[in-house]
Design an enzyme around this catalytic site. Structure first.
Site: not given
Length: 96
Positions: A21, A39
């Protein structure tokens, strides 16, 4: 927004716990691509990219390998309507 594209991607594989990320955020900011990444509970990573077609294409290509610690098995891509997103953020994990 004729020169802006919007793509939603879901990346499967060993993609959580490997800085996917934050690396995605850094790559998007460097390319001037707006959107977000998070996520998901199923172990995948979901992202939305919005920007110039060539820059979004670069982000899609990046998701196919991710950061060095990641192991990407599959990337699914959906086209969407541009929303006028600005900036790029790492969002909290999806709840469903």
């Amino acid at each position: 927004m004729a020169d802006i594209v919007h793509r939603r991607v879901v990346v499967a594989g060993a993609v959580q716990g490997v800085f996917f990320r934050d690396s995605c955020r850094q790559e998007a900011v460097a390319r001037g691509v707006a959107g977000w990444v998070r996520n998901r509970l199923d172990g995948t990573v979901e992202a939305v990219f919005e920007g110039a077609p060539e820059r979004v294409a670069e982000m899609l290509a990046w998701t196919r390998h991710g950061p060095s610690a990641a192991s990407v098995d599959e990337v699914s891509v959906e086209d969407g309507r541009p929303e006028g997103l600005t900036g790029f953020e790492v969002r909290p994990s999806a709840r469903s």
